[in-house]
Design an enzyme around this catalytic site. Structure first.
Site, PDB file in Angstrom:
ATOM      1  N   HIS A  79       1.767   4.533  -2.930  1.00  0.00           N
ATOM      2  CA  HIS A  79       1.851   5.997  -2.855  1.00  0.00           C
ATOM      3  C   HIS A  79       3.181   6.482  -3.408  1.00  0.00           C
ATOM      4  CE1 HIS A  79      -1.850   6.363  -0.656  1.00  0.00           C
ATOM      5  NE2 HIS A  79      -1.401   5.749   0.428  1.00  0.00           N
ATOM      6  N   HIS A 128       0.824  -1.210   0.000  1.00  0.00           N
ATOM      7  CA  HIS A 128       0.000   0.000   0.000  1.00  0.00           C
ATOM      8  C   HIS A 128       0.861   1.264   0.000  1.00  0.00           C
ATOM      9  CE1 HIS A 128      -3.590   2.425   1.370  1.00  0.00           C
ATOM     10  NE2 HIS A 128      -2.624   3.161   1.894  1.00  0.00           N
ATOM     11  N   GLU A 129       1.813   1.324   0.926  1.00  0.00           N
ATOM     12  CA  GLU A 129       2.634   2.535   1.039  1.00  0.00           C
ATOM     13  C   GLU A 129       3.512   2.746  -0.191  1.00  0.00           C
ATOM     14  OE1 GLU A 129       2.066   4.703   3.174  1.00  0.00           O
ATOM     15  OE2 GLU A 129       0.836   3.525   4.555  1.00  0.00           O
TER      16      GLU A 129
END
Length: 304
Positions: free
Chosen positions: A213, A209-210
């Site tokens: 980004h 997820h990170e």
């Protein structure tokens, strides 16, 4: 800064908010900068025009530097744990992550998600004992990165520490790489790695997820039901983050149910399993805009 919430125990039902929440209008400003950067570098306004001009990489191999923070008692990871996290990254971004077990799918089975065209090459692992850095990586981020970061804009520096119980990890966006020198990596809680101790969030998907980004993706619930949503055409609008792992939810009047299984939502790790084709296209276009040819400190990425 974008962040994913952390789970404080078995009783918690919602994914903790990550440190990547954006101020109102900040996402639109970043998309505007993205469009302007594509025009300035390639003379096109979006990723599909970039594809038509044959200026977008089909595949990206991201050099990965893995930095393990520990206080001497907690946080130390085995090389096997590091390798397992890298395997999860490559499976997720390659569209090969299986269902509940989080295992890599056999090549003869149909993938669950899209192959984004991104893979990760582990170029180094180091372990640093520092109680302050380990216990409060957010407070000491600039200091940590100044001491440990390796490579340039095209190298991913991934740090593990005790991020906390209200947040699982945090990251930066591609646009910030050149605007905020020294702050450009991804930090996740060591307990969120595969086999970690955070209930519901211990299959290595916080890092997935990170890093999403870091590669240029926003939350699927960005802007709620209002245009432009998360800026991706094939992720339906979503008014609120996913909690737990519902069979389905539909929180916006626009066509399509909420993307509850998307890695950029907030569902349990057991629920998250896919990126979409347009997310993969956006990632590669963001790379072309902000990281392609980035050679600062020897951080050139490889392409094939």
């Amino acid at each position: 800064m974008v962040a994913r919430p952390a789970d404080s125990g078995a009783a918690r039902t919602a994914r903790p908010a990550d440190g990547d929440s954006l101020a109102p209008g900040e996402m639109q400003a970043m998309l505007g900068d993205f469009t302007g950067t594509l025009r300035a570098r390639y003379g096109v306004a979006d990723e599909r025009a970039l594809v038509a001009a044959h200026r977008i990489p089909d595949r990206i191999v991201v050099p990965l530097r893995f930095h393990v923070l520990t206080d001497g008692r907690y946080g130390r990871l085995s090389r096997a744990a590091v390798d397992q996290q890298v395997a999860v990254l490559n499976a997720a971004y390659g569209g090969r992550l299986a269902g509940p077990g989080g295992t890599v799918r056999s090549a003869v089975r149909t993938p669950q998600g899209a192959d984004t065209g991104v893979s990760f090459r582990l170029d180094g692992v180091d372990v640093t004992t520092n109680t302050r850095w380990f216990g409060k990586p957010h407070d000491h981020r600039a200091e940590i990165e100044a001491a440990l970061s390796r490579g340039g804009y095209g190298t991913l520096n991934l740090y593990t520490g005790a991020v906390g119980f209200e947040m699982l990890g945090f990251s930066t966006f591609p646009k910030w790489a050149r605007e905020r020198p020294g702050v450009g990596g991804v930090v996740v809680d060591y307990r969120s790695l595969p086999g970690g101790t955070f209930p519901h969030f211990n299959r290595g998907l916080t890092a997935v997820h990170e890093i999403g980004h870091w590669l240029g993706l926003f939350h699927t619930f960005e802007n709620g039901c209002w245009p432009p949503g998360d800026g991706i055409d094939d992720t339906p609008d979503e008014s609120v983050p996913t909690v737990g792992c519902p069979a389905s939810k539909d929180t916006c009047p626009a066509p399509g149910t909420d993307p509850v299984h998307n890695f950029m939502d907030y569902g349990f790790d057991s629920c998250m399993r896919e990126f979409t084709p347009d997310q993969g296209l956006r990632i590669r276009a963001m790379w072309a805009a902000y990281r392609l040819g980035a050679t600062a400190s020897g951080g050139q990425a490889r392409y094939r």
